[in-house]
Scaffold this active site. Structure first.
Site, PDB file in Angstrom:
ATOM      1  N   HIS A   5       4.739  -1.722  -3.795  1.00 47.64           N
ATOM      2  CA  HIS A   5       4.550  -0.298  -4.089  1.00 47.64           C
ATOM      3  C   HIS A   5       3.194   0.209  -3.600  1.00 47.64           C
ATOM      4  CE1 HIS A   5       3.539   2.963  -7.198  1.00 47.64           C
ATOM      5  NE2 HIS A   5       4.491   3.475  -6.437  1.00 47.64           N
ATOM      6  N   GLU A  25       6.541   0.046   0.376  1.00 51.20           N
ATOM      7  CA  GLU A  25       6.661   1.493   0.241  1.00 51.20           C
ATOM      8  C   GLU A  25       5.302   2.101   0.554  1.00 51.20           C
ATOM      9  OE1 GLU A  25       6.736   4.936  -3.041  1.00 51.20           O
ATOM     10  OE2 GLU A  25       5.285   3.329  -2.739  1.00 51.20           O
ATOM     11  N   ASP A  27       3.160   5.885   1.100  1.00 49.58           N
ATOM     12  CA  ASP A  27       3.144   7.330   0.855  1.00 49.58           C
ATOM     13  C   ASP A  27       2.742   8.070   2.124  1.00 49.58           C
ATOM     14  OD1 ASP A  27       3.571   7.263  -2.085  1.00 49.58           O
ATOM     15  OD2 ASP A  27       1.711   6.116  -2.025  1.00 49.58           O
ATOM     16  N   HIS A  41      -1.742   8.408  -1.491  1.00 55.34           N
ATOM     17  CA  HIS A  41      -1.090   8.809  -2.736  1.00 55.34           C
ATOM     18  C   HIS A  41      -1.950   9.801  -3.501  1.00 55.34           C
ATOM     19  CE1 HIS A  41       0.562   8.747  -6.769  1.00 55.34           C
ATOM     20  NE2 HIS A  41       1.646   8.168  -6.299  1.00 55.34           N
ATOM     21  N   ASP A  85       7.618   7.158   1.402  1.00 58.82           N
ATOM     22  CA  ASP A  85       7.695   8.097   0.283  1.00 58.82           C
ATOM     23  C   ASP A  85       7.061   9.401   0.770  1.00 58.82           C
ATOM     24  OD1 ASP A  85       7.499   9.505  -2.060  1.00 58.82           O
ATOM     25  OD2 ASP A  85       6.530   7.918  -3.208  1.00 58.82           O
TER      26      ASP A  85
END
Length: 273
Positions: A5, A25, A27, A41, A85
């Site tokens: 993440h 993942e 951002d 993020h 994301d």
């Protein structure tokens, strides 16, 4: 798929894969003209994490390409899936198509190396807002007009807003998507969330007429919540601690039933027991 993440700095790619992630993942923030700008993020983010690591998006893509190109000194064979994301909340709804086009061109140039031995990972475009479904059509249009429609074979989709599953199906219909669908469900690790909607997504995946191919749950950092998610039948778990998920997968209850996905496992195919 053990999904690391919030991997937003190039150095974190090695860090998360070495802990057991076969997927990451990342951002993606956009500027006011809908150009993908940073892998960032920002505050607030998950408990226990630094929220402010970042790269320029195109530089991150180059680092990611090295990590997923066989023969490169930075290559990781087991890194097979990347979820972007897409932080489209900063955009007007009518910019979604442009964002998709610009994202596709960035990936084509910096990740896929214009179709010439680029990175091999599968890519999931994760969109937080159903109203931004035109990001998908814009992305597809750009790859087609640039002469590389075949790269869509490597691209899947996710709407990450925890919307009603019927509403998500409707957005895909509008975007002309039939397949390559990952369905996320989850919440920040600072809060608890039940598995009711995950179970609905799994039921859709396993029905004869569902639109979902894979289901993943986020963000899971504890052994018990990992077991609960596996018991619910998810295909992927997003985590800040890939080693925790890897440990649970090694427990006798799960070892026989689950294995870590490799490049040969098609992430767009629904797994049939």
């Amino acid at each position: 798929w053990i999904m690391g993440h919030m991997v937003n700095a190039i150095a974190q790619i090695d860090e998360f894969v070495n802990l057991g992630a076969n997927s990451i993942e990342t951002d993606v923030s956009f500027d006011s003209s809908a150009n993908p700008e940073y892998t960032y993020h920002g505050i607030p983010c998950d408990c226990g994490r630094t929220c402010t690591k970042w790269e320029h998006f195109n530089e991150f893509l180059k680092g990611l390409r090295k990590a997923t190109t066989p023969g490169d000194s930075k290559y990781h064979e087991k890194l097979v899936l990347v979820v972007f994301d897409l932080k489209t909340g900063s955009l007007y709804d009518n910019q979604a198509s442009d964002a998709g086009k610009k994202l596709a061109k960035s990936l084509l140039q910096n990740y896929w190396n214009n179709g010439n031995n680029g990175g091999r990972a599968y890519i999931v475009l994760s969109i937080p807002n159903l109203a931004h479904y035109k990001l998908i059509t814009g992305f597809k249009e750009a790859l087609t007009s640039e002469g590389h429609p075949e790269l869509m074979d490597k691209v899947g989709y996710d709407f990450s807003g925890n919307d009603d599953i019927g509403d998500v199906a409707n957005a895909y219909k509008k975007a002309g998507v039939t397949g390559h669908v990952w369905q996320s469900d989850g919440i920040t690790n600072c809060l608890l969330r039940g598995l009711d909607r995950v179970r609905k997504a799994v039921a859709n995946r396993d029905s004869s007429n569902g639109y979902i191919n894979k289901v993943y749950y986020w963000t899971v950092d504890k052994r018990q919540s990992t077991r609960d998610a596996l018991d619910a039948g998810v295909d992927g778990i997003m985590t800040n601690y890939p080693d925790v998920i890897a440990d649970v997968l090694n427990e006798s209850a799960y070892k026989a039933k689950f294995r870590i996905a490799s490049y040969d496992d098609n992430p767009w195919e629904t797994f049939k027991n």
